[in-house]
Design a protein around this motif. Sequence first.
Motif, PDB file in Angstrom:
ATOM      1  N   ARG A  28      22.324 100.329-130.158  1.00  0.00           N
ATOM      2  CA  ARG A  28      23.857 100.295-129.778  1.00  0.00           C
ATOM      3  C   ARG A  28      24.826 100.170-130.977  1.00  0.00           C
ATOM      4  O   ARG A  28      25.867 100.881-131.116  1.00  0.00           O
ATOM      5  CB  ARG A  28      24.056  99.072-128.789  1.00  0.00           C
ATOM      6  N   GLY A  84      23.209  97.819-121.427  1.00  0.00           N
ATOM      7  CA  GLY A  84      23.645  96.490-120.875  1.00  0.00           C
ATOM      8  C   GLY A  84      22.740  96.288-119.651  1.00  0.00           C
ATOM      9  O   GLY A  84      22.218  95.483-119.224  1.00  0.00           O
ATOM     10  N   THR A 114      28.524  88.618-120.926  1.00  0.00           N
ATOM     11  CA  THR A 114      27.768  89.872-120.611  1.00  0.00           C
ATOM     12  C   THR A 114      26.737  90.067-121.492  1.00  0.00           C
ATOM     13  O   THR A 114      25.854  90.931-121.354  1.00  0.00           O
ATOM     14  CB  THR A 114      28.770  90.977-120.627  1.00  0.00           C
ATOM     15  N   SER A 115      26.393  89.369-122.778  1.00  0.00           N
ATOM     16  CA  SER A 115      25.336  89.559-123.590  1.00  0.00           C
ATOM     17  C   SER A 115      24.683  88.322-123.852  1.00  0.00           C
ATOM     18  O   SER A 115      24.594  87.694-125.056  1.00  0.00           O
ATOM     19  CB  SER A 115      26.068  90.259-124.970  1.00  0.00           C
ATOM     20  N   CYS A 156      27.852  89.273-128.294  1.00  0.00           N
ATOM     21  CA  CYS A 156      28.663  90.227-128.540  1.00  0.00           C
ATOM     22  C   CYS A 156      29.831  90.606-127.697  1.00  0.00           C
ATOM     23  O   CYS A 156      30.773  91.010-128.121  1.00  0.00           O
ATOM     24  CB  CYS A 156      27.887  91.390-129.100  1.00  0.00           C
ATOM     25  N   PRO A 173      20.792  85.111-129.075  1.00  0.00           N
ATOM     26  CA  PRO A 173      21.842  85.946-128.388  1.00  0.00           C
ATOM     27  C   PRO A 173      22.896  86.038-129.490  1.00  0.00           C
ATOM     28  O   PRO A 173      23.367  85.127-130.296  1.00  0.00           O
ATOM     29  CB  PRO A 173      22.111  84.919-127.491  1.00  0.00           C
ATOM     30  N   CYS A 174      23.789  87.056-129.461  1.00  0.00           N
ATOM     31  CA  CYS A 174      24.941  87.340-130.206  1.00  0.00           C
ATOM     32  C   CYS A 174      26.021  86.816-129.414  1.00  0.00           C
ATOM     33  O   CYS A 174      27.223  86.688-130.229  1.00  0.00           O
ATOM     34  CB  CYS A 174      25.025  88.697-130.898  1.00  0.00           C
ATOM     35  N   ILE A 182      19.382  89.306-129.181  1.00  0.00           N
ATOM     36  CA  ILE A 182      19.325  90.715-129.703  1.00  0.00           C
ATOM     37  C   ILE A 182      17.907  91.425-129.646  1.00  0.00           C
ATOM     38  O   ILE A 182      16.861  90.705-129.991  1.00  0.00           O
ATOM     39  CB  ILE A 182      19.807  90.593-131.071  1.00  0.00           C
ATOM     40  N   ARG A 233      21.476  87.463-123.694  1.00  0.00           N
ATOM     41  CA  ARG A 233      20.143  87.622-123.704  1.00  0.00           C
ATOM     42  C   ARG A 233      20.029  87.750-125.575  1.00  0.00           C
ATOM     43  O   ARG A 233      20.784  88.230-126.059  1.00  0.00           O
ATOM     44  CB  ARG A 233      19.302  88.811-123.164  1.00  0.00           C
ATOM     45  N   THR A 238      19.899  96.537-129.137  1.00  0.00           N
ATOM     46  CA  THR A 238      21.169  96.235-129.770  1.00  0.00           C
ATOM     47  C   THR A 238      21.585  96.598-131.298  1.00  0.00           C
ATOM     48  O   THR A 238      22.570  97.104-131.644  1.00  0.00           O
ATOM     49  CB  THR A 238      21.243  94.697-130.043  1.00  0.00           C
ATOM     50  N   PHE A 284      27.008 101.526-124.261  1.00  0.00           N
ATOM     51  CA  PHE A 284      27.201 100.045-124.106  1.00  0.00           C
ATOM     52  C   PHE A 284      26.635  99.568-122.875  1.00  0.00           C
ATOM     53  O   PHE A 284      25.915  98.740-122.322  1.00  0.00           O
ATOM     54  CB  PHE A 284      28.493  99.470-124.404  1.00  0.00           C
ATOM     55  N   ARG A 324      19.028  96.527-120.144  1.00  0.00           N
ATOM     56  CA  ARG A 324      18.532  94.869-120.710  1.00  0.00           C
ATOM     57  C   ARG A 324      18.673  93.972-119.347  1.00  0.00           C
ATOM     58  O   ARG A 324      17.878  92.950-119.321  1.00  0.00           O
ATOM     59  CB  ARG A 324      19.364  94.409-121.811  1.00  0.00           C
TER      60      ARG A 324
END
Length: 143
Positions: free
Chosen positions: A97, A135, A85-86, A81, A78-79, A90, A88, A94, A131, A138
């Motif tokens: 995006r 999002g 909200t992110s 980012c 997971p980043c 990459i 999960r 990703t 985005f 995913r």
Amino acid sequence: MLLVAGAAKLRQPEWPATARAFGLPRWASALLPWAEVAVGAMLVTGVGMPFTALAAAALVAGFTGMVALRLVLGQPAPCGCFGETSPRPIGTATLVRNLILLGAAAGAVLTAGEGGGPVAAAAGVAGAAVFLLLGRSRAAAPH
């Protein structure tokens, strides 16, 4: 996008650990959210153009490079980012995006002397839409 990303990281207590697990050094994980907020605010206000646009493009290029490297190495962590909200890992979405955001940043660099105008506004709206759509897709994907 930078304002949102930086603010989301600052609100997430787990951000430094997520960033280190992704491969960022400790100093970078502490500095990055503040840099995103500062550059994002400068972009919105038009302060320091075209250098601010170049700084934004450099940040997005760095993010994109890190994502691509992690994918090539088979390490899709997971980043973080956009903070919580992110969560999960990459993936190709990703990278796509980030490439779109990199294109928007390049557009900002190219139009920085013109005050942005419709091209910059369209790029911002397109980036936000991408985005949100990525999002949601995913989040809806099975875990």
